[in-house]
Structure formats: C-alpha cells, structure tokens
Design an enzyme around this catalytic site. Structure first.
Site, PDB file in Angstrom:
ATOM      1  CD  GLU A 254      -1.628   4.579   3.364  1.00 22.63           C
ATOM      2  OE1 GLU A 254      -1.437   3.701   2.482  1.00 22.63           O
ATOM      3  OE2 GLU A 254      -2.765   4.958   3.695  1.00 22.63           O
TER       4      GLU A 254
ATOM      5  CB  CYS B 209      -1.735   1.845   6.017  1.00 15.95           C
ATOM      6  SG  CYS B 209      -1.417   1.003   4.451  1.00 15.95           S
TER       7      CYS B 209
ATOM      8  CB  CYS C 105      -6.394  -0.025   5.123  1.00 16.16           C
ATOM      9  SG  CYS C 105      -4.811  -0.928   5.095  1.00 16.16           S
TER      10      CYS C 105
ATOM     11  CG  HIS D  81      -2.034  -0.985   1.152  1.00 19.19           C
ATOM     12  ND1 HIS D  81      -3.163  -0.896   1.935  1.00 19.19           N
ATOM     13  CD2 HIS D  81      -2.214  -2.068   0.376  1.00 19.19           C
ATOM     14  CE1 HIS D  81      -3.993  -1.892   1.637  1.00 19.19           C
ATOM     15  NE2 HIS D  81      -3.436  -2.621   0.696  1.00 19.19           N
TER      16      HIS D  81
END
Lengths: 151, 151
Positions: A50, A81, A78, A48
């Site tokens: 991040e 993250c 999320c 992801h």
C-alpha cells in the site's frame, strides 16, 4: 482491480521481492499505480504494497492527496498502511483477506492493532516522553507560521 | 538526541519541507540517520519524519531491522509511524510532545488513533472485503514457500 492486486502479490512473492501483498490504486476506472511488498529485497520495512502504491500514485498525480481514487489491497492494511491511507485520503478502500488471515500466515498486523489500541504505558514497546515543552513550542510556531501548507 | 530531533523539525518547518516534525535514530550513542517531515514538498503523504529516518537508518545498516537502535522523535508517532516502528523494531523510542498536542496544532493523529481502535464497519472510512478466498490462497502458498524471507 482486486484480481490485479492479488496477481501483483503473487508475482512479488514468486520473484523474492518480499511478502505476499499487492495493491492497486485506480481513478476513473483506470489503474494509476501499483505496488507489491518489497521489504526484504530493498531493506525498507516501510515498503508495504500500500505504501509503495500510495507513493507512486502521488507521484503520478503530483499531489499528496488521493482525491477521487480507490485503493485495492490483497490484505486488510496493517496499522502503518491504514495510517498512510488516512493521510493520503483516497475515496474508497477494498481489501481481500483480513488481519486474522495475515496473523495465521505469520504477520504481526493483529499484534500491532492490539498494541495501538491500548495506552502507551501498557504496551510491550512503551515509549518515553522527553522535552515535551520544547516540542509544544514548535507547534505554537507552526500555528503562527503564515505560509504553512496543511496536509 | 531529542534536541537534535526538535532542531530538525524546526529547520524542516522553516525551509518549507513540510510539518514541524523531526526524528533521529542512534546506535551506540551515535546518530546514524535523521529525518524531518517532507510530505508537502515531495508530494509523499508517507514522508513523515520517522518514516524518512527509518528508511535512511535501514539503508545505512543494510537491514530491514533496527536492532540496537534508539529512535527519538519530536512528537508521539502517528499510527502510520508507530506501525513503521513496530515493523522496524528499534530497541527504544522517545518522543517529546504527544498526540493531543499535535491535534491542537491541526494534525489528525488522534483521529486516526481513534479510528484504528474501532471495528472497520464503524469507521468514518470503512473498508469493504472482496475475494477473500483468493487472498487466503496466497497466504497458504507463502507458508508453503521454502525460501521465504520472514520480516
């Protein structure tokens, strides 16, 4: 900074890297790391925006902690993250749209948040404990280890 | 399988890779990937045993999904790792000791679980929203993108 995070998200989406998510990490007013979602292009479900940016920023700073840093992400992190953010400990976090906006676009963030907040046994994806005593023994050895590096 | 996860945790702790955590991912009764915590030795706060093993298993399977796989971890996954598990979607997850055992050994897992379960504004590490409309516009473009790969 947030406009740059959104631009990274758009570029990554347009180039087929993965989902429409971008992230910038800054320190002292300068960008030190950038990331965009690369899940589907690298076969890495943890890639992801991040996580990609946090890993890069830690490499730049040669540290597993992001003291003094600010993280800008194009969408509310999320749970994976957000967990990564709590472990990396930047000073501040800004996001553009939120988990409900993400759910409308077909992303599971809100579902995972709901699951994490309820007891393990009640989850759709319940986990089973095995050999707990042996796991606990490990932790006792960790506590007794004189040269352990805490994080 | 769980004994192997615990052995990986112990080996990683003894060799100074990081914290006392190990993980095994199996498919069809065979181990396809292993991981241990490498946070402090690689300056990567996301290098928890489960994330390391998930990334490795996805590389082996050439997929961002762990269908048909079982994950064994020496400790109940922290929120970051649980999020990673939800995104990777293995069939089953087993753990040895739990988040309370981890908290007694000085790990923040329980704190992060508590923080995730409460609204953003009430958290110790509250996040601020900026430019939400521009983030939402991204998602609208994603939904309209004919060749998007969902994950």
């Amino acid at each position: 900074m947030m406009r740059r995070a959104i631009e990274l998200a758009r570029n990554g989406m347009d180039s087929g890297d993965g989902g429409p998510f971008g992230c910038v990490i800054a320190r002292g007013g300068e960008i030190i790391a950038e990331g965009n979602n690369r899940v589907t292009s690298t076969n890495d479900p943890t890639a992801h925006a991040e996580v990609v940016a946090i890993r890069e920023a830690c490499k730049v700073l040669n540290s597993f902690q992001l003291d003094g840093c600010t993280l800008y992400t194009s969408c509310e992190p999320c749970p994976m993250c957000l967990g990564a953010i709590y472990w990396a400990r930047p000073d501040k976090v800004y996001f553009a749209c939120n988990r409900d906006d993400a759910a409308l676009a077909g992303f599971d963030d809100a579902l995972i948040y709901d699951e994490l907040a309820i007891p393990n046994e009640q989850r759709q994806r319940a986990m089973i404990s095995l050999l707990r005593d042996e796991g606990v023994a490990l932790f006792q050895d960790w506590i007794a280890k004189p040269d352990r590096v805490e994080y």
